[in-house]
Design a protein around this motif. Structure first.
Motif, mmCIF file in Angstrom:
data_model
loop_
_atom_site.group_PDB
_atom_site.id
_atom_site.type_symbol
_atom_site.label_atom_id
_atom_site.label_comp_id
_atom_site.label_asym_id
_atom_site.label_seq_id
_atom_site.Cartn_x
_atom_site.Cartn_y
_atom_site.Cartn_z
ATOM 1 N N ARG A 16 0.930 -1.294 -0.050
ATOM 2 C CA ARG A 16 -0.122 -0.098 0.197
ATOM 3 C C ARG A 16 1.034 1.090 -0.100
ATOM 4 N NH1 ARG A 16 -2.408 -0.318 4.886
ATOM 5 N NH2 ARG A 16 -2.776 -2.491 4.442
ATOM 6 N N ALA A 17 1.794 1.407 0.804
ATOM 7 C CA ALA A 17 2.902 2.407 0.908
ATOM 8 C C ALA A 17 3.517 2.551 -0.238
ATOM 9 C CB ALA A 17 3.718 2.342 2.013
ATOM 10 N N MET A 18 3.927 1.411 -0.983
ATOM 11 C CA MET A 18 4.628 1.573 -2.137
ATOM 12 C C MET A 18 3.706 2.364 -3.150
ATOM 13 S SD MET A 18 7.285 -1.487 -2.923
ATOM 14 C CE MET A 18 6.047 -2.529 -3.845
ATOM 15 N N ALA A 19 2.416 1.659 -3.214
ATOM 16 C CA ALA A 19 1.590 2.240 -4.333
ATOM 17 C C ALA A 19 1.534 3.619 -4.165
ATOM 18 C CB ALA A 19 0.440 1.492 -4.220
ATOM 19 N N ILE A 20 1.468 4.129 -3.229
ATOM 20 C CA ILE A 20 1.091 5.614 -2.943
ATOM 21 C C ILE A 20 2.277 6.503 -2.971
ATOM 22 C CG2 ILE A 20 -1.205 5.326 -2.192
ATOM 23 C CD1 ILE A 20 -0.278 6.083 0.721
ATOM 24 N N GLY A 21 3.677 5.830 -2.767
ATOM 25 C CA GLY A 21 4.753 6.596 -2.940
ATOM 26 C C GLY A 21 4.963 7.019 -1.243
ATOM 27 N N ASP A 22 4.475 6.420 -0.258
ATOM 28 C CA ASP A 22 4.728 6.995 1.027
ATOM 29 C C ASP A 22 5.880 6.308 1.597
ATOM 30 O OD1 ASP A 22 4.973 7.301 3.594
ATOM 31 O OD2 ASP A 22 3.030 6.223 4.248
#
Lengths: 267, 267
Positions: A167-173
């Motif tokens: 999830r974090a990877m997808a939104i660039g977090d």
DNA sequence: GCGCGATTAATGTGATCACAATGGGGAGGT
DNA sequence: ACCTCCCCATTGTGATCACATTAATCGCGC
């Protein structure tokens, strides 16, 4: 000083953000809001000792806060830290800062120069190579030891962390990614109940945390791949060989991305 | 507390001997020889800073002294240390002791219990097994890296340390043996110029130092064998494979002797 | 204007004091 | 004789001050 060359390039504004420390030093800041704190009778309200879970010393919470901040990239490699500066930031006296910083220096998360200035250690190609070697040696072993103690409940928790990674990877977090990735790995390693080995690995992670953050900050997390699914599948099948291979491959991929990013493409 | 069980058996009188620290705190003890040191004007003559080689802080020399003492068996596993006690022993204020002890705790050379008492960590079978694994993983690798930087001059120095090992072993000088053995190994490892790996190995050595001393103290060093000659021969031939094998065999033999001694034969 | 030196600010280090908490030892009761 | 409770000594922790040293800054001379 030397290391400051690493951050010469333009940089994102996450440099000094406070990571994940929930210190409630409310009753202490009001003591210190006076510009020149006198010692006379101000030392009365001491040791309130926030009892979040169990009695926690001030330097311990300072240590954990700094540790997380380093681990998840709250500091830039080469940036300087000062005792009084941190003390003011965290609203405590310099004393517990000294102990926490001394501890982090011993763990190689911080570095003291010859002039006694303290800074986040800059990365060198040699150190980076040694870190990769250590990781690839220790972490698959740790995962292997942990396997016997990992049941369905643990696999569920580990998978949750993996989804947080995606999830974090997808939104660039970037920071969320690093935290979730850490939790994924150490949720496995902790089950090994091998704290002597675990301490070595934690020291290693502390050393490449700031550097990893720098790489992700520059080139994002979008092109990242990991072997987490393979590791989870191996855990489910109790396939020790596959598990070690998955962890090793995950390390190779991740560290290669970082190393390529910073060390090869230069600035 | 728990660890005190380890030293319940009768024991040799080397327990608290001062190992090899040459602190010259002459000008400071005269300040402190009064039973109750007052702070009023006594804080004038501070920071004389013995400049043996280069400016050395007090807590650094305290650290080195304690470190050597732990490394070469000056403390018994499970024995307690106190800040004020060490301060009095070494003739300094508790402050530099605090920093040195904090540092050693971070390096796992000391352990802080939940009650905040500090003691020499007692050995457990699990920790011992992890130490062996770490040593056999890291040290042959370190030796291999060092080989290219080891010429005739270095081999000469290493051989000198090996002869010191034999000499100490012959006369049953346990502490001399441990010091010479340490110097032999680290004279090799240091040439690897890999301080990230070296730090991991040093932390490991600190953890089994007291334990090793206990074993030798009980059963002597007469039946010890080592693979030092094989290692030196491999260095002369530049035989990387043989060198790694010799180091690994040396670790196996040494640790096996210790482990057999303490963990198996119980009391 | 521009280096260069002296003054000033800032930083780590060490010492000392005060306090909370743990632990040990002795007195008292059973 | 043994257990229990209380008291006091001891221990680690935090705060504050003083000092030496290093870095920064301002001002002076060229």
């Amino acid at each position: 000083m030397i290391g400051l060359l690493y951050c010469a390039a333009a940089f994102e504004p996450y440099l000094l953000e406070v990571a994940t420390k929930s210190m409630s030093h409310s009753e202490r800041t009001e003591t210190r809001k006076a510009t020149t704190p006198r010692r006379s009778a101000a030392a009365l309200k001491r040791m309130p000792q926030r009892l979040g879970d169990i009695a926690l010393t001030t330097h311990e919470s300072v240590y954990r806060g700094l540790r997380n901040r380093i681990l998840f990239g709250g500091f830039l490699p080469g940036s300087a830290v000062t005792l009084r500066g941190l003390a003011e930031d965290m609203g405590v006296s310099p004393m517990p800062i000294r102990e926490a910083v001394r501890r982090l220096i011993a763990e190689r998360a911080l570095k003291m120069m010859d002039n006694r200035r303290v800074l986040i250690p800059p990365m060198t190609e040699e150190a980076f190579e040694q870190i990769i070697f250590s990781r690839k040696t220790l972490e698959p072993e740790l995962a292997s030891r942990a396997m016997d103690r990992i049941g369905p409940a643990e696999i569920k928790a580990i998978s949750t962390h993996d989804r947080a990674v995606d999830r974090a990877m997808a939104i660039g977090d970037v920071e969320g990614y690093m935290q979730a990735n850490y939790r994924f790995h150490f949720a496995i390693y902790e089950r090994a109940r091998a704290d002597t080995l675990l301490a070595l690995v934690e020291s290693i992670w502390l050393q490449f945390g700031p550097f990893m953050r720098m790489a992700y900050g520059r080139w994002g997390t979008s092109s990242l791949e990991d072997q987490h699914q393979a590791a989870i599948a191996a855990l489910e099948r109790k396939d020790r060989k596959a598990l070690k291979a998955a962890i090793a491959a995950d390390i190779s991929q991740g560290m290669n991305f970082i190393g390529e990013g910073i060390l090869k493409r230069s600035s």
